[in-house]
Enzyme design. Structure first.
Site, PDB file in Angstrom:
ATOM      1  N   CYS A   8      13.324  10.612   7.398  1.00 53.43           N
ATOM      2  CA  CYS A   8      13.314  10.016   8.644  1.00 53.43           C
ATOM      3  C   CYS A   8      14.721  10.166   9.290  1.00 53.43           C
ATOM      4  O   CYS A   8      14.756  10.285  10.596  1.00 53.43           O
ATOM      5  CB  CYS A   8      12.659   8.668   8.781  1.00 53.43           C
ATOM      6  SG  CYS A   8      13.629   7.614   7.732  1.00 53.43           S
ATOM      7  N   GLU A  18       9.502  15.851  15.476  1.00 50.60           N
ATOM      8  CA  GLU A  18       9.903  15.671  14.263  1.00 50.60           C
ATOM      9  C   GLU A  18       9.518  16.885  13.077  1.00 50.60           C
ATOM     10  O   GLU A  18       8.125  16.774  13.183  1.00 50.60           O
ATOM     11  CB  GLU A  18       9.607  14.321  13.662  1.00 50.60           C
ATOM     12  CG  GLU A  18      10.368  14.058  12.301  1.00 50.60           C
ATOM     13  CD  GLU A  18       9.954  12.642  11.901  1.00 50.60           C
ATOM     14  OE1 GLU A  18       9.014  12.223  12.066  1.00 50.60           O
ATOM     15  OE2 GLU A  18      10.754  11.999  11.364  1.00 50.60           O
ATOM     16  N   LYS A  64       0.687  -0.918  -0.096  1.00 51.04           N
ATOM     17  CA  LYS A  64      -0.192   0.047   0.110  1.00 51.04           C
ATOM     18  C   LYS A  64       0.884   1.180   0.002  1.00 51.04           C
ATOM     19  O   LYS A  64       1.606   1.503   1.134  1.00 51.04           O
ATOM     20  CB  LYS A  64      -0.990  -0.117   1.071  1.00 51.04           C
ATOM     21  CG  LYS A  64      -1.952   1.013   0.982  1.00 51.04           C
ATOM     22  CD  LYS A  64      -2.508   1.590   2.207  1.00 51.04           C
ATOM     23  CE  LYS A  64      -1.801   2.820   2.710  1.00 51.04           C
ATOM     24  NZ  LYS A  64      -1.732   3.963   1.737  1.00 51.04           N
ATOM     25  N   GLU A  70       9.258   1.023  11.094  1.00 52.04           N
ATOM     26  CA  GLU A  70      10.288   2.103  10.926  1.00 52.04           C
ATOM     27  C   GLU A  70       9.748   3.316  11.085  1.00 52.04           C
ATOM     28  O   GLU A  70       8.772   3.758  10.226  1.00 52.04           O
ATOM     29  CB  GLU A  70      10.944   2.122   9.497  1.00 52.04           C
ATOM     30  CG  GLU A  70      11.321   0.797   9.179  1.00 52.04           C
ATOM     31  CD  GLU A  70      12.594   0.510   9.848  1.00 52.04           C
ATOM     32  OE1 GLU A  70      13.379   1.356  10.458  1.00 52.04           O
ATOM     33  OE2 GLU A  70      13.307  -0.643   9.702  1.00 52.04           O
TER      34      GLU A  70
HETATM   35  P1  NDP Z   1       1.960   8.449   7.947  1.00 50.70           P
HETATM   36  O1  NDP Z   1       2.435   7.585   8.993  1.00 50.70           O
HETATM   37  O2  NDP Z   1       0.704   9.306   7.853  1.00 50.70           O
HETATM   38  O3  NDP Z   1       1.725   7.476   6.704  1.00 50.70           O
HETATM   39  C1  NDP Z   1       2.375   6.382   6.374  1.00 50.70           C
HETATM   40  C2  NDP Z   1       1.601   5.130   5.639  1.00 50.70           C
HETATM   41  O4  NDP Z   1       0.785   4.582   6.606  1.00 50.70           O
HETATM   42  C3  NDP Z   1       0.843   5.854   4.594  1.00 50.70           C
HETATM   43  O5  NDP Z   1       0.748   4.734   3.611  1.00 50.70           O
HETATM   44  C4  NDP Z   1      -0.522   5.894   5.060  1.00 50.70           C
HETATM   45  O6  NDP Z   1      -1.540   5.813   4.059  1.00 50.70           O
HETATM   46  C5  NDP Z   1      -0.659   4.825   6.010  1.00 50.70           C
HETATM   47  N1  NDP Z   1      -1.669   4.852   7.199  1.00 50.70           N
HETATM   48  C6  NDP Z   1      -2.223   5.904   7.571  1.00 50.70           C
HETATM   49  N2  NDP Z   1      -3.206   5.824   8.645  1.00 50.70           N
HETATM   50  C7  NDP Z   1      -3.148   4.488   8.674  1.00 50.70           C
HETATM   51  C8  NDP Z   1      -3.802   3.467   9.422  1.00 50.70           C
HETATM   52  N3  NDP Z   1      -4.783   3.949  10.389  1.00 50.70           N
HETATM   53  N4  NDP Z   1      -3.280   2.162   9.347  1.00 50.70           N
HETATM   54  C9  NDP Z   1      -2.563   1.583   8.559  1.00 50.70           C
HETATM   55  N5  NDP Z   1      -1.882   2.576   7.367  1.00 50.70           N
HETATM   56  C10 NDP Z   1      -2.221   3.953   7.606  1.00 50.70           C
HETATM   57  O7  NDP Z   1       3.435   8.830   7.688  1.00 50.70           O
HETATM   58  P2  NDP Z   1       3.770   9.839   6.412  1.00 50.70           P
HETATM   59  O8  NDP Z   1       3.392   9.036   4.864  1.00 50.70           O
HETATM   60  O9  NDP Z   1       2.988  11.342   6.580  1.00 50.70           O
HETATM   61  O10 NDP Z   1       5.532   9.763   6.319  1.00 50.70           O
HETATM   62  C11 NDP Z   1       5.928  10.794   7.035  1.00 50.70           C
HETATM   63  C12 NDP Z   1       6.470   9.926   8.420  1.00 50.70           C
HETATM   64  O11 NDP Z   1       7.119   8.769   8.125  1.00 50.70           O
HETATM   65  C13 NDP Z   1       7.351  10.782   9.255  1.00 50.70           C
HETATM   66  O12 NDP Z   1       7.095  10.829  10.545  1.00 50.70           O
HETATM   67  C14 NDP Z   1       8.810  10.088   9.172  1.00 50.70           C
HETATM   68  O13 NDP Z   1       9.606  10.081  10.261  1.00 50.70           O
HETATM   69  C15 NDP Z   1       8.451   8.570   8.871  1.00 50.70           C
HETATM   70  N6  NDP Z   1       9.226   7.959   7.938  1.00 50.70           N
HETATM   71  C16 NDP Z   1       9.860   6.858   8.613  1.00 50.70           C
HETATM   72  C17 NDP Z   1      10.893   6.140   8.050  1.00 50.70           C
HETATM   73  C18 NDP Z   1      11.847   5.270   8.806  1.00 50.70           C
HETATM   74  O14 NDP Z   1      12.638   4.309   8.150  1.00 50.70           O
HETATM   75  N7  NDP Z   1      11.939   5.099   9.851  1.00 50.70           N
HETATM   76  C19 NDP Z   1      11.274   6.431   6.576  1.00 50.70           C
HETATM   77  C20 NDP Z   1      10.459   7.272   5.909  1.00 50.70           C
HETATM   78  C21 NDP Z   1       9.501   8.093   6.897  1.00 50.70           C
HETATM   79  P3  NDP Z   1      -2.136   7.363   3.548  1.00 50.70           P
HETATM   80  O15 NDP Z   1      -0.906   8.137   3.419  1.00 50.70           O
HETATM   81  O16 NDP Z   1      -2.477   6.847   2.059  1.00 50.70           O
HETATM   82  O17 NDP Z   1      -3.032   7.787   4.002  1.00 50.70           O
END
Ligand code: NDP
Length: 450
Positions: free
Chosen positions: A262, A352, A153, A228
């Site tokens: 991140c 962050e 997804k 992650e």
């Molecule tokens: P989100 O946590 O908002 O979203 C990540 C993914 O989870 C998206 O595909 C999102 O879908 C999905 N999602 C949202 N709500 C749910 C739910 N209730 N259940 C299951 N899946 C869900 O993060 P962002 O996309 O905003 O990314 C930024 C964040 O990711 C930052 O905090 C960053 O630090 C972290 N990050 C961490 C990394 C790591 O390796 N540690 C690497 C890259 C980013 P949709 O967006 O389609 O709603």
């Protein structure tokens, strides 16, 4: 429902896609479940051959994929090319690793025990918008290598590279149903994958907040999870470091991917005795970051992903920062490179930002540097700059973080494990360690005495 995908550098629509709902999520899981027995039965060397073909196809379509990623995320094209290069390397690495993921033979009383690595079944992979294809490959490579089938997804904002990759997966000869891409809302289809009884594991990258929801949702079926999550990493500069080199690299450790990383070293910790000199060098280096059209070969930083995210980033910065750069006029979700002097108790140092904003914080000595660096709920990444080798090792052992670089601003490599301490998550991606997250160990006892 239709999803309109924007180019964040122009704010113009670049694609319209149908969004999946719960029914489509269930159908994708069913397809993956059906494909699983045949895929796990494919001999490891044959699975390796298919993954290698996929790696080559990604290389051959590198320019196209980099273009998609650049337009959809607003990434500078040069950086997008590097990321697609890594995607291909990831598939090559796991193609090579499949038949080296051995079990053990263990002498025990009355016989011998052997361990086997078994795939998990259907795994759900949920990825964010900042490195869409790259992060997807970190999960797909080991998941497929171990014999799992997947439902991937992508984030709603950035689904285009994943849907194109799905075509290449089939072109590589990986059977239908092994990789299923599901475009839809996280709160709908993501959550359905997390709760679905036929999904054995969730590999998740995203915010700590959603990571918590994933853990909660997975509890119902005792699903395996790899998380992650976010970071607030420290870039620790000692006064004995090569200050010019440290200052020249520090902006790229934060402003790469417009700070939507991140691993961003967004707290720059500087030893007091070198503070003023370093600050001067840092401001000069930050002035040199080239912000602009992502399609321009020389651009180093593009826009943020969305208007809403820009508003969130802006909320961290007060009127008079130490330095604020320029951005292009007109359309696009631009935000300038920004430096702020702070203490570690300020909001900007605790949360962050996920944008091109760095907090610069002085420290007194080695113990103070370690204390400040560890004074955060996160523990993902970081850097140490010093010419003293013993200190570099001492401090790197003391920092509560999963990934570190010494006298360099990046530490992510295909061959080495990547993941967080504390609220940055758990489980490891990349390296041989990622294979452990996509397999179970089975122990079999063979009696050898009558
Ligand atoms: P989100 O946590 O908002 O979203 C990540 C993914 O989870 C998206 O595909 C999102 O879908 C999905 N999602 C949202 N709500 C749910 C739910 N209730 N259940 C299951 N899946 C869900 O993060 P962002 O996309 O905003 O990314 C930024 C964040 O990711 C930052 O905090 C960053 O630090 C972290 N990050 C961490 C990394 C790591 O390796 N540690 C690497 C890259 C980013 P949709 O967006 O389609 O709603």
């Amino acid at each position: 429902m239709t999803l309109t995908v924007l180019n964040p550098a122009t704010e113009e629509p670049i694609a319209e896609l149908e969004q999946a709902g719960v029914e489509e999520a269930d159908a994708a899981v069913s397809r993956a479940k059906e494909a699983y027995p045949a895929w796990r039965a494919v001999a490891p060397a044959d699975r390796a051959r298919l993954l290698r073909r996929l790696a080559v196809l990604v290389e051959e379509h590198g320019e196209e994929l980099a273009g998609i990623e650049s337009r959809n995320v607003g990434k500078p094209i040069s950086g997008a090319r590097g990321e697609v290069g890594m995607v291909s390397q990831v598939f090559h690495f796991y193609a090579g690793a499949i038949d080296k993921h051995y079990g053990d033979t263990i002498p025990v009383a009355g016989g011998v025990a052997a361990t086997f690595r078994e795939p998990l079944g259907v795994v759900g992979l949920i990825v964010p918008w900042n490195f869409p294809l790259n992060i997807a490959s970190w999960k797909l490579g080991p998941a497929l290598a171990c014999g799992n089938t997947v439902v991937l997804k992508p984030a709603e904002l950035t689904p285009l590279s994943a849907t194109r990759l799905a075509d290449l997966v089939l072109e590589a000869g990986i059977p239908e149903g092994v990789v299923n891409v599901l475009v839809g809302k996280g709160s709908v289809v993501g959550q359905r994958l997390v709760e679905h009884p036929d999904v054995a594991k969730i590999g998740f990258t995203g915010s700590t907040e959603v990571g918590r929801l994933v853990m909660q949702g997975a509890a119902g079926t005792i699903k395996r999870v790899t998380l992650e999550l976010g970071g607030k990493s420290a870039n620790v500069v000692f006064s004995d470091a090569d200050l010019e080199k440290a200052a020249a690299s520090a902006p790229y450790a934060v402003f790469d991917n417009a700070g939507q990383d991140c691993c961003a070293r967004s707290r720059i910790l500087v030893e007091r005795s070198a503070y003023d000199r370093f600050l001067g060098l840092l401001v000069e280096a930050t002035k040199g970051v080239k912000v602009g059209d992502p399609a321009d070969e020389s651009t180093e930083m593009g826009p943020l992903i969305s208007a809403a995210h820009r508003e969130q980033v802006a909320s961290f910065v007060e009127d008079d920062p130490l330095y604020r750069g320029d951005v292009p006029a007109g359309a696009g979700f631009w935000y300038p490179c920004t430096l702020v002097e702070a203490t570690n108790d300020d909001r900007i140092a605790r949360e962050e930002v996920f944008g091109p904003v760095a907090a610069v914080i002085p420290f007194e000595d080695e113990a103070d540097a370690i204390r400040i660096a560890n004074d955060t709920p996160y523990g993902l990444s970081g850097s140490i700059w010093t010419r003293d080798g013993a200190r570099a090792l001492r401090v790197s052992r003391a920092l509560e973080t999963g990934v570190l670089s010494i006298n360099a601003n990046t530490s992510v490599r295909v061959q080495t494990p990547f993941g967080g301490f504390k609220q940055s998550g758990f489980g490891r991606e990349l390296g041989m360690q990622a294979l452990d997250g996509y397999s179970e160990v089975k122990s079999v006892f063979v009696a050898t005495e009558g």
